[in-house]
Write a protein that holds these residues in place. Structure first.
Motif, short mmCIF file in Angstrom:
data_model
loop_
_atom_site.label_atom_id
_atom_site.label_comp_id
_atom_site.label_asym_id
_atom_site.label_seq_id
_atom_site.Cartn_x
_atom_site.Cartn_y
_atom_site.Cartn_z
N ALA A 27 1.05 -0.58 -18.44
CA ALA A 27 0.48 0.33 -17.44
C ALA A 27 -0.83 0.91 -17.96
CB ALA A 27 1.46 1.45 -17.12
N ASP A 28 -0.86 1.28 -19.24
CA ASP A 28 -2.08 1.84 -19.84
C ASP A 28 -3.17 0.78 -19.91
OD1 ASP A 28 -0.94 4.27 -20.09
OD2 ASP A 28 -0.37 4.03 -22.21
N GLU A 29 -2.78 -0.43 -20.31
CA GLU A 29 -3.76 -1.49 -20.50
C GLU A 29 -4.48 -1.84 -19.20
OE1 GLU A 29 -2.22 -4.95 -22.49
OE2 GLU A 29 -3.88 -6.21 -21.81
N TYR A 30 -3.71 -1.94 -18.12
CA TYR A 30 -4.33 -2.39 -16.86
C TYR A 30 -4.69 -1.23 -15.94
CZ TYR A 30 -3.02 -7.13 -18.18
OH TYR A 30 -2.92 -8.32 -18.81
N GLY A 31 -4.23 -0.02 -16.25
CA GLY A 31 -4.65 1.16 -15.50
C GLY A 31 -4.16 1.21 -14.07
N SER A 32 -4.84 2.04 -13.27
CA SER A 32 -4.34 2.31 -11.93
C SER A 32 -4.54 1.14 -10.97
CB SER A 32 -5.01 3.57 -11.38
OG SER A 32 -6.40 3.33 -11.28
N ASP A 33 -5.43 0.20 -11.32
CA ASP A 33 -5.57 -0.99 -10.47
C ASP A 33 -4.21 -1.66 -10.30
OD1 ASP A 33 -8.18 -0.57 -10.19
OD2 ASP A 33 -8.87 -2.19 -11.53
N LEU A 34 -3.52 -1.79 -11.42
CA LEU A 34 -2.23 -2.49 -11.41
C LEU A 34 -1.18 -1.66 -10.68
CD1 LEU A 34 -0.30 -4.75 -12.43
CD2 LEU A 34 0.05 -3.37 -14.46
N THR A 35 -1.08 -0.37 -11.05
CA THR A 35 -0.01 0.43 -10.45
C THR A 35 -0.24 0.64 -8.96
OG1 THR A 35 -1.17 2.40 -11.24
CG2 THR A 35 0.66 1.61 -12.57
N LYS A 36 -1.51 0.76 -8.55
CA LYS A 36 -1.77 0.92 -7.11
C LYS A 36 -1.38 -0.34 -6.34
CE LYS A 36 -5.31 4.48 -6.97
NZ LYS A 36 -6.75 4.68 -7.22
N LEU A 37 -1.67 -1.47 -6.97
CA LEU A 37 -1.31 -2.74 -6.33
C LEU A 37 0.20 -2.82 -6.12
CD1 LEU A 37 -2.15 -5.63 -5.41
CD2 LEU A 37 -1.84 -6.36 -7.78
N ILE A 38 0.93 -2.49 -7.19
CA ILE A 38 2.39 -2.56 -7.10
C ILE A 38 2.89 -1.55 -6.06
CG2 ILE A 38 4.55 -2.18 -8.36
CD1 ILE A 38 3.12 -3.17 -10.88
N ASP A 39 2.34 -0.35 -6.09
CA ASP A 39 2.77 0.68 -5.13
C ASP A 39 2.54 0.24 -3.68
OD1 ASP A 39 3.54 2.30 -7.17
OD2 ASP A 39 1.77 3.61 -7.14
N SER A 40 1.42 -0.45 -3.44
CA SER A 40 1.12 -0.85 -2.06
C SER A 40 2.19 -1.83 -1.54
CB SER A 40 -0.28 -1.47 -1.98
OG SER A 40 -0.31 -2.70 -2.68
N VAL A 41 2.68 -2.67 -2.43
CA VAL A 41 3.74 -3.60 -2.03
C VAL A 41 5.04 -2.84 -1.82
CG1 VAL A 41 5.12 -5.59 -2.76
CG2 VAL A 41 2.67 -5.54 -3.23
N THR A 42 5.36 -1.96 -2.79
CA THR A 42 6.62 -1.22 -2.74
C THR A 42 6.75 -0.45 -1.43
OG1 THR A 42 6.43 -0.95 -5.14
CG2 THR A 42 8.05 0.43 -4.01
N ALA A 43 5.62 0.11 -0.96
CA ALA A 43 5.64 0.95 0.25
C ALA A 43 6.15 0.19 1.47
CB ALA A 43 4.25 1.51 0.51
N LYS A 44 6.01 -1.12 1.43
CA LYS A 44 6.40 -1.94 2.60
C LYS A 44 7.87 -2.37 2.56
CE LYS A 44 2.26 -2.90 4.56
NZ LYS A 44 1.91 -2.80 5.97
N ILE A 45 8.54 -2.10 1.45
CA ILE A 45 9.91 -2.60 1.30
C ILE A 45 10.89 -1.59 1.92
CG2 ILE A 45 11.70 -3.38 -0.30
CD1 ILE A 45 9.41 -4.09 -2.25
N THR A 46 11.28 -1.88 3.14
CA THR A 46 12.25 -1.02 3.83
C THR A 46 13.64 -1.65 3.72
OG1 THR A 46 11.96 -2.19 5.90
CG2 THR A 46 10.50 -0.32 5.52
N THR A 47 14.64 -0.88 4.12
CA THR A 47 16.00 -1.41 4.09
C THR A 47 16.13 -2.63 5.00
OG1 THR A 47 16.78 0.83 3.68
CG2 THR A 47 18.43 -0.77 4.34
N ASP A 48 15.46 -2.59 6.15
CA ASP A 48 15.51 -3.75 7.06
C ASP A 48 14.90 -4.99 6.42
OD1 ASP A 48 16.84 -2.45 9.03
OD2 ASP A 48 15.03 -1.87 10.15
N VAL A 49 13.82 -4.77 5.67
CA VAL A 49 13.20 -5.91 4.97
C VAL A 49 14.21 -6.52 3.99
CG1 VAL A 49 11.47 -6.52 3.24
CG2 VAL A 49 10.82 -5.14 5.21
N LEU A 50 14.90 -5.65 3.26
CA LEU A 50 15.87 -6.15 2.29
C LEU A 50 16.97 -6.96 2.98
CD1 LEU A 50 16.27 -2.98 0.02
CD2 LEU A 50 15.03 -5.08 -0.52
#
Lengths: 301, 242, 227
Positions: A250-273
């Motif tokens: 997380a430190d090495e790649y900074g917020s670029d990486l965590t924001k990218l992951i967060d943007s995907v996570t936000a779309k994962i709803t129970t219906d998607v699962l």
């Protein structure tokens, strides 16, 4: 003499080749920075989620390596803490309860805060959790529920000779067999270890077990008409999907990486699962293909 | 690392010696699976090998049994049996494991017996026929005893294989004998290692006991002369493993 | 009572699935070969050393075979589990070490049996022709032991191909991944299980055949002259 020398050289070559091959495994893409090892548990949903994250990172040129289908949380956690695995799709409550044995309020925010604190000491950072959650559910067949008037887990107290079927790790977990005998006081409950879901479903249907542990996002529960018993004493906390990431990555790649992951996570709803699980568990599609389709239709690929 | 002492502690903990998940219950389960599998495998493989061997027919079967039998992964055959029994709606607890183990046990029994019968000295057989022995007696009173050591070796190999592979049955469903401890301990992470080690020691011990029983049986049942005959032709060997 | 009506609306075996998975099959076959080859190669080196010790000091043969036998009777899954804390969960070493231990019993025994089966007269004749000890070993004993050695190598290789499938439980497994993943669905997927198994059997048979050919090439004197 020459022959002996030659055989020794051949022998030594074998050893060196073997060692080199074992050490390398798959190639490291060091030029771009540290490889991010994405892991998953040993059930289809975890493989789908790991594929979703891995493919997103790959599409954005992060060097990744997939180590999927590894095993239970109990087996994987030491490797997560040691940095052998960098990114793992986790579940809030189970991660906190099983991974650390820590209690907290049952709502998602409380669990997430407690989990962040617990993981911080291990060099792992907890990213944003998803709107979707997948809880452990204790299911019975419709006939068994009707015959014994079962709605909640507490109702099981009135049934003599009960057997719960769950994967091996369920036996010792406070959120599983341990919680049913402890929090719910079901002292008559016996445990049968059945590793795979299909086998547990079969055992439930032919009466070898009375209660089966399944996941709330498995479409098979509705299809088979199983009754998921209500967790009236709140054994199971919020179980939103939450990716956890090695801190140094997380430190090495900074917020670029965590924001990218967060943007995907936000779309994962129970219906998607539910939808994605159905494609793998019922239709036999591959987790990687299902993940790719979903990412493409959501504009991530 | 305290794994070793944890394992010893697990083995000596009285709590692990009682109940449906206790060591005696799991031993009984393991023996039931193994004995039923061996009984069925013997009932199929022995008569077939004796008759085909006596008639010197079925070389093709032998080659197929050796090559394919050896190549079938026990892990795969156990899961495949599980798949079939799921489709048929039969419990996964006992019979699929037995079905898989029977398939794994047949090749070594069949091959050893067949090879032993076909390699009995033809002059002996001719001599027996010459003094007017009926075919049935040639097979049962001459060929069978002379080939007994190699046949017994085949049965031993099959038994050891069945007992160790029965372990894998524990991934199919509940039950599974000593394999239960290994599969469960594996899934339970580091706290489960004592159970894994305990299960492995129990299984290794069981295999050792079975091998000793066979060694004893060989010494008790077979006269010295026949035993020596056996050693010279004892060529077929251990296959597959759990 | 019918329990699991798995796959009621689909064929038990789907050819189109196989056709759509050639590349995955190829990848897992390579992985399977890699795990098998590495394990057998390391096993050969260790076994050769142990066989040399057993031949030099014959009293060590019993103990070596004894230890090999014990290792052989320990279930693979148990060894994998106990190795994880030392070698890690994601390293192939965890899969390879147990596989190597299963090669030793049969390889050592067949290497030693092969050398010991060389008739004393043949060795004496070679010595009589003025060959030195090493020459006798390399030029007479080893070649004559090759058929027994290859028999052991074939059994070992085929056994390891089968055992590699078990490592699927650790996330490795090569073709074993298909077997496990097919079963690891709430409605099992027969095609995947069958493909994994058949591919593993075929791989074992191909390797067995290749080793048989290697034996034929290295022992030309055993080929029967055509009549």
């Amino acid at each position: 003499m020459r022959n002996i020398f030659r055989s020794r050289v051949i022998g030594a070559t074998f050893v060196v080749l073997a060692l080199v091959a074992t050490a390398c495994g798959s190639g490291d893409d060091v030029a771009d920075g540290s490889t991010i090892t994405v892991g998953s548990f040993n059930f289809p949903e975890s493989q789908i989620l790991a594929e979703i994250y891995a493919q997103t990172l790959e599409a954005n040129d992060y060097p990744i390596e997939k180590k999927l289908n590894l095993g239970s949380r109990e087996l994987i956690f030491p490797s997560l803490k040691s940095g052998e695995i960098d990114l793992l799709p986790e579940y809030l409550g189970s991660s906190l309860g099983v991974g650390f044995g820590i209690d907290s309020a049952s709502d998602a925010d409380s669990v997430a805060t407690a989990l962040s604190d617990a993981f911080a000491a291990e060099g792992v950072t907890v990213l944003q959790y998803a709107p979707g959650e997948d809880k452990n559910v204790f299911v019975v067949t419709q006939e068994f529920a009707a015959a014994n008037n079962l709605v909640t887990i507490s109702d099981l107290a009135g049934v003599a000779d009960l057997t719960l079927g769950g994967p091996p790790e369920c036996e010792n977990r406070d959120t599983c067999y341990g919680g049913l005998t402890g929090t719910y006081g079901l002292s008559q409950l016996k445990f049968e270890s059945i590793q795979e879901g299909a086998a547990r479903i079969a055992a439930l249907e032919n009466g070898e077990i009375d209660v089966g542990l399944l996941f709330s996002t498995q479409p098979v529960i509705v299809e088979k008409g199983f009754v998921a018993l209500e967790d009236d004493k709140v054994l199971i906390r919020a179980e939103n999907i939450v990716p956890v990431l090695n801190l140094s990555i997380a430190d090495e790649y900074g917020s670029d990486l965590t924001k990218l992951i967060d943007s995907v996570t936000a779309k994962i709803t129970t219906d998607v699962l539910l939808e994605l699980n159905g494609k793998v568990e019922n239709e036999g599609l591959d987790p990687d293909a299902v993940a790719k389709d979903w990412l493409t239709s959501n504009g991530f690929l | 690392m305290g794994i070793l002492s944890d394992g010893i502690e697990w083995l000596t903990d009285p709590a692990n010696w009682e109940g449906t998940n206790g060591i005696p219950a799991r031993l009984l389960e393991h023996l039931q699976i193994s004995i039923v599998s061996m009984a069925i495998a013997l009932a199929i493989a022995l008569p077939m090998a004796l008759v085909l061997g006596h008639l010197h027919k079925g070389e093709f079967f032998v080659n197929a049994a050796v090559n394919i039998g050896r190549a079938i992964p026990s892990f795969g055959i156990v899961i495949f049996a599980g798949l079939l029994f799921l489709e048929w709606g039969i419990s996964l607890k006992f019979w699929p494991v037995v079905a898989a183990l029977v398939l794994l046990a047949i090749p070594p029994i069949f091959t050893n017996t067949y090879t032993a019968i076909t390699t009995v000295d033809p002059e002996l057989v001719e001599a027996a026929r010459g003094v007017g022995m009926p075919e049935r007696r040639v097979l049962l009173s001459l060929e069978l005893p002379v080939s007994a050591p190699v046949t017994l070796a085949g049965i031993k190999i099959a038994t050891v294989q069945v007992v160790s592979t029965a372990t894998i049955g524990a991934i199919l469903s509940s039950g599974g004998g000593f394999g239960r401890y290994i599969v469960d301990g594996f899934g339970q992470g580091p706290p489960g290692h004592a159970k894994v080690l305990g299960g492995a020691v129990l299984l290794a011990g069981l295999v050792l006991v079975i091998e000793s029983i066979f060694a004893l049986a060989e010494r008790r049942l077979l006269p010295e002369g026949i035993r020596r005959l056996g050693r010279a032709t004892d060529v077929v060997d251990a296959i597959g493993h759990g | 009572m019918i329990v699991a009506q798995a796959s009621t609306d689909r064929a038990f075996f789907q050819w189109d699935w196989v056709l759509a998975h050639w590349s995955e099959l190829g990848e897992q076959t390579v992985e399977h070969l890699f795990l098998t080859g590495t394990s057998v190669a390391i096993g050969l080196v260790i076994s050769a050393a142990l066989a040399a010790i057993a031949l030099r000091w014959s009293s060590t043969f019993g103990p070596i075979i004894g230890v090999g036998g014990v290792l052989y009777s320990v279930p693979s899954l148990a060894l994998f589990a106990l190795l994880v804390p030392f070698t890690g969960l994601t390293s192939r070493t965890t899969a390879i070490i147990p596989l190597v231990t299963y090669t030793i019993l049969i390889l050592v025994r067949n290497m030693v049996a092969g050398i010991r089966s060389v008739p004393a007269e043949v060795v004496e004749a070679a010595q009589g022709m003025g060959l030195r000890r090493r020459q006798v070993f390399m030029k007479v004993e080893v070649p004559l032991a090759l058929p027994t050695f290859f028999a052991g190598l074939r059994i070992t290789t085929v056994t390891i191909v089968g055992l590699v499938t078990v490592t699927a439980l650790l996330g490795f497994g090569g073709l074993g991944q298909f077997i496990l993943n097919g079963f690891r669905k709430s409605i099992v997927f027969p095609t995947e299980i069958i493909v994994g198994m058949v591919a593993s059997v075929l791989l074992a048979m191909v390797l067995d055949f290749a080793l048989l050919q290697a034996q034929r090439v290295t022992t030309p004197w055993l080929r029967r002259p055509r009549s």
